[in-house]
Design an enzyme around this catalytic site. Sequence first.
Site, PDB file in Angstrom:
ATOM      1  N   GLU A   3       0.867  -1.163   0.000  1.00  0.00           N
ATOM      2  CA  GLU A   3       0.000   0.000   0.000  1.00  0.00           C
ATOM      3  C   GLU A   3       0.912   1.223   0.000  1.00  0.00           C
ATOM      4  OE1 GLU A   3      -3.146  -0.279   2.956  1.00  0.00           O
ATOM      5  OE2 GLU A   3      -2.922  -2.444   3.049  1.00  0.00           O
ATOM      6  N   LYS A  54      -0.474   3.657  -5.127  1.00  0.00           N
ATOM      7  CA  LYS A  54       0.367   2.479  -4.875  1.00  0.00           C
ATOM      8  C   LYS A  54       1.286   2.177  -6.043  1.00  0.00           C
ATOM      9  CE  LYS A  54      -3.533   0.568  -2.306  1.00  0.00           C
ATOM     10  NZ  LYS A  54      -4.613  -0.462  -2.303  1.00  0.00           N
ATOM     11  N   ARG A 132       2.741 -14.045  -7.465  1.00  0.00           N
ATOM     12  CA  ARG A 132       1.427 -14.304  -8.056  1.00  0.00           C
ATOM     13  C   ARG A 132       1.254 -13.697  -9.445  1.00  0.00           C
ATOM     14  NH1 ARG A 132      -2.955 -13.676  -3.248  1.00  0.00           N
ATOM     15  NH2 ARG A 132      -4.405 -14.144  -4.901  1.00  0.00           N
TER      16      ARG A 132
END
Length: 295
Positions: A3, A54, A132
Amino acid sequence: MPELPEVETIRRGLEKRIVDRTITDIEIRYPKTFQGNGGKVANNRVKSTERRAKVLAIRMNNSYNLLFHLKMTGQLIWRAAQLRSSSSAEPRNQDFSGGHPDHNWHADLPNSTTAVVFTFDDDSKLFFNDLRKFGWCKVLSDEDLSKIFDTEYGLEPFDQNFTAEYLINKAKRIPNRKIKQFLTDQTIIAGIGNIYADELLFDARISPVRKVSEISEREWGKMVKSTIKILNLAIDQGGTTDSDYVNADGGKGGMQNYLKVYRKAGLDCPAKCGGKIERIVVGGRGTHFCPRCQN
DNA sequence: CTATCTGTTCTGAC
DNA sequence: TGTCAGAACAGATA
C-alpha cells in the site's frame, strides 16, 4: 500488500540507489509482466523516482518512464554488483545476517518469481519479483504518465486538500457505500489498502460497515487525522511485512509490530474496551474491527 | 486430499 | 451507475 507506505519505502530506497544511473539492460523473464517498449528507456539515465497511490514511477531523462504496480506480492529489490571475490566462502549477501525469515526472501536473485531484471551502468541490478504475477511494469511517455496520475487516482492523503470537506463531497455521490470500501477506492483516496483501512478505522473508532451518508463531519475529520497518523507511522516503520513485502534492499518492514486490529481476530480489543476483535467480510475483503468500541 | 484463505484491481453481468 | 462475483496467479493453511 504494498500500500502507500510500502511503495513509498521502496521508492526512498531506490531513489538513493538508481538516480543518475543508466539502464544498460532489461531482461524480461515473464513477458506478461513487462508492457511496452523497453528500448525507450534502455541506455537512458534515471532522473528521479515518484510515487502516486500504490504505483511507483522511475522517470528517465528522455521523457519516458517505467511505471510499476506491485499488486499483492510484487517486490523491487536492488542489488549492488556482485564482487568476484577470491574467497568463495564469503556470504553472497549481508542483508539477512540478522535473522531467518519464514520465506525465501534471501534466496539468490534472480529466482523463480523474478519477472524482470534491470541492469545499470555500475553493474547493480534491480529485480522485479512477483510470486502471483498480478503486478506489472509499463513503459510510458511523460504525457501518458501524467494522464494516468491525473485521472485514475484521487487525492494523496498527504495533500493539503485532503480534508473532511473533500471526503464529504465525494461521499455525496455514493451515499450507500460502506466506509471501508470508500476509503480503499483509489479514485477517491490514493494509496489506502486493506491493512491501513482497518487500522485507521480502528484509530478513528468508526465501524467499517457504516454507510458514508451516516458519518458526521466530526467523524470525517477524525478519519482524516487517523489516516495521516497511521500512514506516517507506517512509513516511519518502513511498511508492513505480512508475508512477501520487502524494501528495496530486501529487508523487512516493522509496522506489523504496531498493527492493532488487522489479522487480530479473537484477541482482546487493544483499547481495553472489553470487546474482542472480529473478522468479517466487507466488499469481499477480510475486515478486522472491534464491534464494541468502533461505532 | 479438499476447501478456503491471502496484501490489488479489472471486467462483465445485472 | 452502482454493486457484486469472478478472474488474473501461486502459494499457505486447516
